[in-house]
Design a protein around this motif. Structure first.
Motif, mmCIF file in Angstrom:
data_model
loop_
_atom_site.group_PDB
_atom_site.id
_atom_site.type_symbol
_atom_site.label_atom_id
_atom_site.label_comp_id
_atom_site.label_asym_id
_atom_site.label_seq_id
_atom_site.Cartn_x
_atom_site.Cartn_y
_atom_site.Cartn_z
ATOM 1 N N THR A 39 -3.573 0.817 -9.247
ATOM 2 C CA THR A 39 -3.857 -0.355 -8.027
ATOM 3 C C THR A 39 -4.343 -1.618 -9.046
ATOM 4 O O THR A 39 -5.478 -1.374 -9.689
ATOM 5 N N THR A 71 -1.563 -1.278 -3.930
ATOM 6 C CA THR A 71 -2.608 -0.342 -3.721
ATOM 7 C C THR A 71 -2.279 0.870 -3.597
ATOM 8 O O THR A 71 -1.223 1.146 -2.861
ATOM 9 N N VAL A 72 -2.718 1.793 -4.408
ATOM 10 C CA VAL A 72 -2.221 3.324 -4.389
ATOM 11 C C VAL A 72 -3.445 3.915 -3.917
ATOM 12 O O VAL A 72 -4.689 3.991 -4.481
ATOM 13 N N SER A 73 -3.339 4.855 -2.702
ATOM 14 C CA SER A 73 -4.462 5.398 -2.075
ATOM 15 C C SER A 73 -4.222 6.859 -2.614
ATOM 16 O O SER A 73 -3.241 7.454 -2.632
ATOM 17 N N SER A 74 -5.634 7.592 -2.623
ATOM 18 C CA SER A 74 -5.623 8.884 -3.194
ATOM 19 C C SER A 74 -5.325 10.011 -1.880
ATOM 20 O O SER A 74 -5.465 9.562 -0.627
ATOM 21 N N PRO A 85 -3.578 6.277 -8.250
ATOM 22 C CA PRO A 85 -4.726 5.317 -7.785
ATOM 23 C C PRO A 85 -4.923 4.415 -8.855
ATOM 24 O O PRO A 85 -5.458 3.333 -8.667
ATOM 25 N N LEU A 120 1.025 -1.260 0.020
ATOM 26 C CA LEU A 120 0.016 -0.047 -0.016
ATOM 27 C C LEU A 120 0.872 1.390 -0.059
ATOM 28 O O LEU A 120 1.784 1.186 0.822
ATOM 29 N N GLN A 158 0.870 5.825 -0.872
ATOM 30 C CA GLN A 158 -0.026 6.966 -1.463
ATOM 31 C C GLN A 158 0.354 7.488 -2.823
ATOM 32 O O GLN A 158 1.401 7.136 -3.110
ATOM 33 N N ALA A 159 -0.747 7.944 -3.095
ATOM 34 C CA ALA A 159 -0.351 8.396 -4.704
ATOM 35 C C ALA A 159 0.832 9.449 -4.658
ATOM 36 O O ALA A 159 1.094 10.302 -3.883
#
Length: 124
Positions: free
Chosen positions: A91, A121-124, A88, A11, A13-14
């Motif tokens: 992902t 997984t790339v979170s926004s 994101p 995981l 972050q963007a």
């Protein structure tokens, strides 16, 4: 027979970075061109990047060009995917694959061996 094992997903972050690795078994790793593909939920598996047997030629999808870099170390039987400026929409489950002789790199149908995949997984 070639066995492939991916690692390095997670995981992030963007805007962040990850480096995926794919370790291959066997003594004939340098005989195979290698590719990375990804599959997001509800979508088809798509080409990400590929590298020739020697590492002298690389190929990228338009969506990752300039952000991702594929490389290989034939002495370590490993192929890498350096992913920068992640978004994101990157992902997915990422798979590495190996192919023998033959033209082309972008179709999943021409690859002979596949790893089990690693989640990115790339979170926004």
């Amino acid at each position: 027979q070639v066995q492939l094992v991916e690692s390095g997903g997670g995981l992030v972050q963007a805007g962040g970075s990850l480096r995926l690795s794919c370790a291959a078994s066997g003594r004939t790793f340098s005989s195979y061109a290698m590719g990375w593909f990804r599959q997001a939920p509800g979508k088809e598996r798509e080409f990400v990047a590929a590298i020739s047997r020697s590492g002298g030629s690389t190929y990228y999808s338009d969506s990752v060009k300039g952000r991702f870099t594929i490389s290989r170390d034939n002495a370590k039987n490993t192929v890498y995917l350096q992913m920068n400026s992640l978004k994101p929409e990157d992902t997915a489950v990422y798979y590495c694959a190996a192919k023998g002789d033959g033209l082309g790199y972008r179709s999943s149908l021409i690859y002979d061996y596949w790893g089990q995949g690693t989640q990115v997984t790339v979170s926004s």
